[in-house]
Motif scaffolding. Structure first.
Motif, PDB file in Angstrom:
ATOM      1  N   SER A 140       1.023  -0.704   0.671  1.00 16.57           N
ATOM      2  CA  SER A 140      -0.263   0.597  -0.262  1.00 16.57           C
ATOM      3  C   SER A 140       1.137   0.921  -0.123  1.00 16.57           C
ATOM      4  O   SER A 140       0.525   2.035  -0.286  1.00 16.57           O
ATOM      5  CB  SER A 140      -0.625  -0.121   1.645  1.00 16.57           C
ATOM      6  OG  SER A 140      -1.579  -1.475   1.086  1.00 16.57           O
ATOM      7  N   GLN A 156      -7.380   1.097  -0.371  1.00 17.30           N
ATOM      8  CA  GLN A 156      -7.876  -0.050   0.456  1.00 17.30           C
ATOM      9  C   GLN A 156      -8.685   0.211   1.671  1.00 17.30           C
ATOM     10  O   GLN A 156      -9.622  -0.844   1.943  1.00 17.30           O
ATOM     11  CB  GLN A 156      -5.718  -0.452   1.291  1.00 17.30           C
ATOM     12  CG  GLN A 156      -6.359  -1.701   2.260  1.00 17.30           C
ATOM     13  CD  GLN A 156      -5.120  -1.610   2.736  1.00 17.30           C
ATOM     14  OE1 GLN A 156      -4.277  -1.845   2.754  1.00 17.30           O
ATOM     15  NE2 GLN A 156      -4.856  -3.027   3.163  1.00 17.30           N
ATOM     16  N   ASP A 171      -5.908  -1.099  -4.534  1.00 12.54           N
ATOM     17  CA  ASP A 171      -5.845  -1.738  -3.143  1.00 12.54           C
ATOM     18  C   ASP A 171      -6.327  -2.646  -2.229  1.00 12.54           C
ATOM     19  O   ASP A 171      -7.040  -1.869  -2.146  1.00 12.54           O
ATOM     20  CB  ASP A 171      -4.951  -0.253  -2.646  1.00 12.54           C
ATOM     21  CG  ASP A 171      -4.339  -1.250  -1.319  1.00 12.54           C
ATOM     22  OD1 ASP A 171      -3.896  -2.135  -1.104  1.00 12.54           O
ATOM     23  OD2 ASP A 171      -3.348  -0.276  -1.114  1.00 12.54           O
ATOM     24  N   GLU A 172      -6.238  -4.065  -3.284  1.00  8.06           N
ATOM     25  CA  GLU A 172      -7.029  -5.036  -2.380  1.00  8.06           C
ATOM     26  C   GLU A 172      -8.566  -4.249  -2.710  1.00  8.06           C
ATOM     27  O   GLU A 172      -9.802  -4.457  -1.368  1.00  8.06           O
ATOM     28  CB  GLU A 172      -6.967  -4.847  -0.800  1.00  8.06           C
ATOM     29  CG  GLU A 172      -5.518  -5.021  -0.468  1.00  8.06           C
ATOM     30  CD  GLU A 172      -5.218  -5.838   1.285  1.00  8.06           C
ATOM     31  OE1 GLU A 172      -5.987  -6.284   0.989  1.00  8.06           O
ATOM     32  OE2 GLU A 172      -4.168  -5.655   1.103  1.00  8.06           O
TER      33      GLU A 172
HETATM   34 NI    NI Z   1      -2.549  -2.760   1.887  1.00  9.03          NI
END
Ligand code: NI
Ligand SMILES: Nc1ncnc2c1ncn2[C@@H]1O[C@H](COP(=O)(O)OP(=O)(O)OP(=O)(O)O)[C@@H](O)[C@H]1O
Length: 627
Positions: A359, A411, A491-492
Motif C-alpha cells: 500500500s 484499501q 488496493d485490495e
Molecule cells: Ni495494504
C-alpha cells in the motif's frame, strides 16, 4: 430625555408622520408626548446633514440621463403622447418656487381628504385618463422626477431607504469645456481600479466625445467600504497575481485547456494559493535520483522524461524507495529499490504478506504519503507527455494526475469517502469534474457509474457511515472508474466482498484492462490475481523478489523464489502449509536477503543482497525451480 434624543433621526421622522396621519384621520392615534413624539431638532433635517460622511448610504444605481418610455408602454398606460417641443431633449421640469417647499400644495387643488382624491394628490379626471399635467409639480419635483416623464407618476411612491439626492441625475448640462476638464480630472472609482492599457484609452475617448453623448459626466462608482477588500473585478494587479501563480504551478498544456469547466477547476485549485510545504511537511522527494543512476537502471530503448518513445510502458518505476522518519532518528524502510514496468492494457498483480509495503508503494505513486515519508527513484507515467509521479508537486498531481491519469481504489474506502456527503453527491461531483457530462445528465451518469461497480441504486442517497464495508468498497470502486484514467491502482479491491461480488469486481477490472487501461492490483487474494493478472510481482519486506508471467507463476513451472513458492503452498487448495517464522521488522532489515531467516535453502551467500535479475531476486532461484 437623553435617551429619546439618542434615538436615530429616522425613527423620529416616522413618529412625526404617524402622529400627523392619525390626526388627519381624526382617530385617536397616539397622544403626542415626549416618549412618542420627541421634539424635532430645529433647522429642517439636521439629522442627515449631521451624519458623518463615511456613514452616508451609497449612491443608488440609477441612470443619470432622462428615461424614455417606449411608445408601446405609453399606449398601455393610456397616457397621451408627449407634447411636441416639451421635454423632447430631456429638459427637466422645475416646479415654480411657490410649489417647491415641502408640504406646499396648489391652493386651488382639492383638500387632502377630498373624496376620490388620487394617491398622487390630485383627483382623477372624469374621463379616467391620468394626464401628466394633472400631477402636482411639487410632488414630482420632491422625488427627483420630471413632469416630462410620461410614466413618472407610476414610479415607486418614494425613493428606497438609503437613497440620497441624485445630484448628477438632476444637474443640467454645464459648459462643455468644464465638463471635459472634470471628466479628465476625475479619479477612477476605487472599486473599479485604474483602467489599464487600452481601457485607459477608451476612457479618454469617451470623455472627448461628451459633446455627442447624453452623459453629463462619468458618475463615480461605489467606493468600497473602508478596510474591506476590493471588488472581484480587479483588472490590474489582481490578474497579474493570478497569472503568476498559475504559470508557476501548472504545465502549459493544462494552462491552455480550452474547456470552460477545466478553466473553472483550474481557477478553484489555483485559489488554494498556499505556500509550498516545508521540507518534511509533505510527500517530498528529498533526494531525487541522480540522472546517471536512473539511466543505469533503464531498460534498453527507454529514455528519460520528455525523450520517451510514445510506445513505452504506461508506468515505468525505477529504484523506488520509501522511508518513514520516526521519532528517535529511526526510519522504516517500507519500500526498497522497487523497479517494474506496466504496459497499457496489462494487469500486474502485486502480492505479498501483510506489512510488506504494497500500500505504501501505491500511495507513493499517487503522492498520498504522509508528511514523515521520503521517497527516492522515479515513476514515469504515460502515455504521451510523461510525468514523474515522485518528482511532481502536489499541484500537478492534484490537477492532472489523480483521477484523470491515475485512479485509485483505496484499501480503506470508508476512510477515503467524504463522510458528510452522500454517495450520489460524490459520484456526481466526480463525474462533473472528470467527464464532459452536461448538468442535466449528471444524475444518470452517476447512477451508471454506481451500476458499473455493482453499487445498488437504492443506497446511493446514503452517507458513507451508513454503508457496510463491502458497499463502501463498491462505492470507492465506482468513484475510481469514473474518470477512465489510463492507469488504475486497486488496493485490495475485493476485500470484504462476497464470492459473487468478488467475481463481479474481478470481471469489471479485467474488462477495464481489456479496454486498454493499465491496472496495478494489490491483493492477498491469489485466486483473484490468477484470474485477473497478466503478470505477478511478489513483494517481501519492501522489495520485489519475483516478477513473473501469471500463467507460468500459477501454473508450471511455478514460482522461482522460495518465498513466492511458500505463498502458493500456503493456499488451502494447495499444500496448505504456512511459511514458518515471521517477516523482519522494516526498521531493522538485515543487510543480506531478508527472507534468509525463514528460508530452508539459505546459505552463507544469502548474507549478501541478491539483485533482481531474470525476474527473481534469490541466490538459489534455479534450485527452487528444480525443486
Ligand atoms: Ni495494504
Ligand atoms: N505513516 C507511517 N509511518 C510509519 N510507518 C508506516 C506508515 N505507514 C505504513 N508504515 C509501515 O510501512 C509498512 C508497509 O505498510 P503497508 O501498509 O504498505 O503494508 P501492506 O503490504 O499494504 O500490508 P497490508 O496487506 O496489510 O495492507 C508497514 O510496516 C507499516 O507499519
Amino acid at each position: 430625555m437623553a435617551d429619546t434624543h439618542a434615538r436615530p433621526a429616522r425613527h423620529q421622522d416616522r413618529a412625526h408622520r404617524r402622529v400627523r396621519r392619525a390626526g388627519r384621520r381624526g382617530g385617536p392615534g397616539r397622544p403626542p408626548g415626549p416618549a412618542a413624539l420627541p421634539p424635532r431638532p430645529a433647522g429642517g433635517r439636521p439629522d442627515r446633514q449631521a451624519r458623518p460622511a463615511e456613514r452616508r448610504p451609497p449612491l443608488r444605481h440609477r441612470r443619470g440621463g432622462p428615461r424614455r418610455a417606449p411608445a408601446q408602454r405609453l399606449r398601455a398606460a393610456r397616457l397621451p403622447p408627449r407634447r411636441p417641443g416639451r421635454g423632447a431633449r430631456g429638459q427637466r421640469y422645475r416646479a415654480p418656487r411657490r410649489l417647491r417647499g415641502r408640504g406646499a400644495r396648489r391652493p386651488d387643488g382639492p383638500g387632502r381628504d377630498a373624496p376620490g382624491r388620487h394617491v398622487h394628490g390630485r383627483a382623477a379626471p372624469a374621463d379616467g385618463h391620468l394626464h401628466r399635467r394633472d400631477v402636482p409639480a411639487g410632488h414630482l419635483a420632491r422625488r427627483g422626477l420630471r413632469r416630462t416623464h410620461p410614466l413618472g407618476v407610476h414610479r415607486p411612491h418614494r425613493a428606497r431607504r438609503g437613497a440620497v439626492a441624485a445630484r448628477q441625475a438632476v444637474r443640467g448640462r454645464r459648459d462643455l469645456r468644464r465638463r471635459l476638464a472634470d471628466a479628465r480630472r476625475l479619479a477612477p472609482p476605487a472599486a473599479r481600479g485604474a483602467p489599464a492599457g487600452r481601457a485607459r484609452g477608451r476612457a479618454h475617448g469617451a470623455a472627448c466625445h461628451l459633446a455627442r453623448v447624453r452623459a453629463v459626466v462619468p458618475r463615480p462608482g461605489h467606493p468600497r467600504p473602508r478596510g474591506q477588500p476590493r471588488h472581484h473585478d480587479q483588472r490590474g494587479q489582481g490578474l497579474a497575481r493570478h497569472r503568476r501563480m498559475v504559470a508557476h504551478a501548472v504545465p502549459r498544456t493544462v494552462h491552455r485547456h480550452p474547456h470552460p469547466r477545466h478553466r473553472r477547476t483550474r481557477r478553484r485549485l489555483a485559489g488554494t494559493d498556499q505556500p509550498p510545504p516545508p521540507i518534511g511537511a509533505g510527500p517530498v522527494n528529498d533526494a531525487p535520483t541522480a540522472p546517471g543512476r536512473r539511466d543505469g537502471l533503464r531498460e534498453p530503448g527507454a529514455g528519460t522524461r520528455g525523450q520517451e518513445p510514445a510506445e513505452g510502458p504506461l508506468l515505468s518505476v525505477r529504484e523506488l524507495s520509501v522511508r518513514f522518519l520516526m521519532p528517535g532518528g529511526r526510519h522504516v524502510a517500507a519500500v526498497n529499490s522497487v523497479s517494474f514496468d506496466l504496459a497499457a492494457g496489462e494487469c500486474l498483480a502485486l502480492v505479498g504478506e501483510s506489512g510488506c509495503g504494497k500500500s505504501v508503494l501505491a500511495s507513493a505513486l499517487l503522492g498520498l504519503l504522509p508528511g514523515n515519508a521520503r521517497t527516492r527513484g522515479s515513476a514515469l507515467l504515460g502515455p504521451g507527455d510523461r510525468v514523474d509521479l515522485l518528482g511532481a508537486g502536489e499541484t500537478v498531481l492534484a490537477r492532472t494526475v489523480r483521477g484523470r491519469r491515475a485512479g485509485l481504489i483505496p484499501q480503506s474506502p470508508a476512510a477515503h469517502l467524504t463522510p458528510v456527503r452522500t454517495v450520489r453527491a460524490q459520484l456526481e461531483e466526480t463525474v462533473r469534474e472528470l467527464r464532459d457530462v452536461p448538468r442535466g445528465g449528471l444524475r444518470a451518469a452517476g447512477e451508471a457509474a454506481a451500476a458499473r461497480a455493482a453499487f445498488p441504486a437504492d443506497h446511493l442517497d446514503r452517507y458513507p457511515h451508513q454503508l457496510s464495508g463491502g458497499l463502501a468498497q463498491r462505492a470507492a470502486t465506482a468513484l475510481a472508474l469514473v474518470g477512465g484514467a489510463p492507469l488504475l491502482i486497486a488496493d485490495e479491491p475485493t476485500t470484504g466482498l462476497d464470492r459473487d461480488l468478488v467475481d463481479r469486481t474481478v470481471d469489471e477490472l479485467r474488462g477495464h484492462t481489456d479496454d486498454g487501461h493499465g491496472l496495478l492490483v494489490i491483493t492477498h487474494d491469489l485466486a483473484a490475481a490468477e484470474r485477473m493478472a497478466d503478470r505477478v510481482a511478489v513483494m517481501y519486506a519492501g522489495r520485489l523478489v519475483e516478477v513473473a508471467e501469471a500463467p507460468a507463476f500459477f501454473g508450471r513451472p511455478g514460482p522461482r523464489h522460495p518465498y513466492a513458492r511458500g505463498l502458493l503452498d500456503a493456499l488451502p487448495e494447495r499444500a496448505f502449509t504456512p511459511i514458518p517464522g515471521l517477516p523482519p521488522e522494516l526498521d531493522a532489515l538485515p543487510d543480506g536477503c531478508a527472507f534468509a531467516a525463514r528460508c530452508e535453502r539459505a546459505t552463507g551467500v544469502c548474507r549478501t543482497l541478491p539483485a533482481l535479475t531474470g525476474g527473481v531476486a534469490c541466490h538459489h532461484a534455479e534450485e527452487a525451480v528444480d525443486a
